[in-house]
Design an enzyme around this catalytic site. Structure first.
Site, short mmCIF file in Angstrom:
data_model
loop_
_atom_site.label_atom_id
_atom_site.label_comp_id
_atom_site.label_asym_id
_atom_site.label_seq_id
_atom_site.Cartn_x
_atom_site.Cartn_y
_atom_site.Cartn_z
N ILE A 25 0.83 -1.20 0.00
CA ILE A 25 0.00 0.00 0.00
C ILE A 25 0.87 1.25 0.00
O ILE A 25 0.57 2.23 -0.68
CB ILE A 25 -0.95 -0.01 1.21
CG1 ILE A 25 -2.02 -1.09 1.03
CG2 ILE A 25 -1.61 1.36 1.40
CD1 ILE A 25 -2.91 -1.30 2.25
N ARG A 45 13.16 -0.01 5.84
CA ARG A 45 14.31 -0.50 6.59
C ARG A 45 15.47 -0.88 5.68
O ARG A 45 16.62 -0.80 6.07
CB ARG A 45 13.90 -1.70 7.45
CG ARG A 45 13.07 -1.31 8.66
CD ARG A 45 12.71 -2.49 9.50
NE ARG A 45 11.83 -3.42 8.79
CZ ARG A 45 11.35 -4.54 9.31
NH1 ARG A 45 11.68 -4.91 10.54
NH2 ARG A 45 10.54 -5.32 8.61
N ASN A 95 -1.61 -10.82 15.19
CA ASN A 95 -2.69 -11.79 15.02
C ASN A 95 -2.85 -12.74 16.19
O ASN A 95 -3.24 -13.89 16.02
CB ASN A 95 -2.47 -12.60 13.73
CG ASN A 95 -2.62 -11.75 12.48
OD1 ASN A 95 -3.37 -10.78 12.48
ND2 ASN A 95 -1.90 -12.09 11.44
N SER A 140 -7.38 1.24 9.72
CA SER A 140 -7.91 -0.06 9.29
C SER A 140 -9.39 -0.13 9.62
O SER A 140 -9.85 0.48 10.60
CB SER A 140 -7.18 -1.20 10.01
OG SER A 140 -7.83 -2.44 9.78
N TYR A 153 -3.88 -5.58 17.15
CA TYR A 153 -3.82 -4.76 15.94
C TYR A 153 -4.97 -3.75 15.92
O TYR A 153 -4.78 -2.56 15.65
CB TYR A 153 -3.89 -5.66 14.71
CG TYR A 153 -3.83 -4.93 13.39
CD1 TYR A 153 -2.62 -4.48 12.88
CD2 TYR A 153 -4.99 -4.72 12.64
CE1 TYR A 153 -2.56 -3.83 11.66
CE2 TYR A 153 -4.94 -4.07 11.42
CZ TYR A 153 -3.72 -3.62 10.93
OH TYR A 153 -3.67 -2.97 9.72
N LYS A 157 -4.92 0.50 15.91
CA LYS A 157 -5.56 1.33 14.88
C LYS A 157 -6.68 2.18 15.46
O LYS A 157 -6.91 3.31 15.00
CB LYS A 157 -6.08 0.44 13.75
CG LYS A 157 -4.98 -0.28 12.97
CD LYS A 157 -4.02 0.69 12.31
CE LYS A 157 -3.03 -0.02 11.41
NZ LYS A 157 -2.13 0.90 10.70
N THR A 188 -2.28 -7.10 -0.88
CA THR A 188 -0.85 -6.82 -0.78
C THR A 188 -0.09 -8.12 -0.90
O THR A 188 -0.68 -9.21 -0.85
CB THR A 188 -0.55 -6.17 0.59
OG1 THR A 188 -0.91 -7.11 1.62
CG2 THR A 188 -1.33 -4.89 0.78
#
Length: 252
Positions: A25, A45, A95, A140, A153, A157, A188
């Site tokens: 993205i 990175r 997750n 998200s 997660y 967000k 993605t």
């Protein structure tokens, strides 16, 4: 420049910084910004092997490092004119189920997905204000829709959404707009890899796409279109908005 009188296509719109802008993205947003008239500095990175494209300059940065915001702000030049947009895109998935939550892993997720964006916005706010620029946070759908196994997660967000609306009010006197785009499931490389690992990839994609009113997963370009709009003069009277780019998922 106001939303009623946006800069015409082809006009140079200054320098945009896109964190995590070398793949997925982030890269789609970087390329979309270039097409709209920005020049882009994209952080990552490691320098990618493939060319990023014209008018995209790479800046090495690990946004998980404690001093990342200060380091990026100190090294960020303005190769295409004044800094007019910051896209806080870099992040990581988390997750774990609630039973599996680990303190260190959870803090790493919050530090990268939320705190790094807050600090970079802080360090660049005055420069953005000088050009009446914009901040776009990549949030998200999971910030507002419950789903098992992603509470860490989702929390990161949700906090980013809260920062977005608070920062929109606080930075408005500087002339800085702050908005967020909230993607749905997007194809993605990470999601494509997940699909490929399923026993029947086509059936798996059909199953998850079937939950989306528009009937398909997003492409990175779909998310880029929303982010570029929020960064551009066309949205010059919009601030504090969380724009869903999820095919209607959150309203269904």
């Amino acid at each position: 420049m106001s939303a009623a009188d946006p800069a015409p296509l082809g006009t140079a719109l200054g320098t945009a910084l896109v964190t995590g802008g070398t793949s997925g993205i982030g890269l789609a947003i970087a390329r979309g910004l270039v097409a709209r008239g920005f020049g882009v500095v994209a952080t990552g990175r490691e320098r990618p092997e493939a060319e990023l494209g014209e008018r995209i300059v790479f800046l090495e940065a690990d946004h998980a490092a404690p001093d990342a915001a200060e380091s990026v702000a100190a090294r960020l030049g303005e190769p295409f004119g004044p800094l007019t947009a910051l896209v806080n895109n870099v992040g990581r998935r988390h997750n774990d189920t609630i039973a599996e939550l680990d303190r260190d892993s959870l803090l790493e997720t919050l530090a990268l997905n939320t705190v790094s964006h807050m600090l970079l916005t802080s360090r660049l706010a005055e420069r953005l204000g000088a050009a009446r620029g914009a901040v776009v946070n990549v949030s998200s759908r999971l910030a507002v829709v419950g789903m098992a196994g992603v509470s860490g997660y989702a929390a990161s967000k949700g906090a980013l959404n809260a920062f977005t609306v608070a920062a929109a009010v606080e930075l408005a006197p500087l002339g800085v707009r702050v908005n967020a785009v909230a993607p749905g499931m997007t194809k993605t490389p990470l999601i494509e890899s997940w699909l490929a690992d399923q026993p029947d990839p086509a059936a798996a994609e059909q199953e998850v796409a079937g939950r989306v009113p528009l009937g398909r997963l997003a492409s990175p370009g779909d998310i880029a279109g929303a982010a570029v709009f929020l960064a551009s003069p066309e949205s010059g009277y919009i601030t504090g908005a969380i724009l869903p780019a999820d095919g209607g998922y959150t309203v269904s």
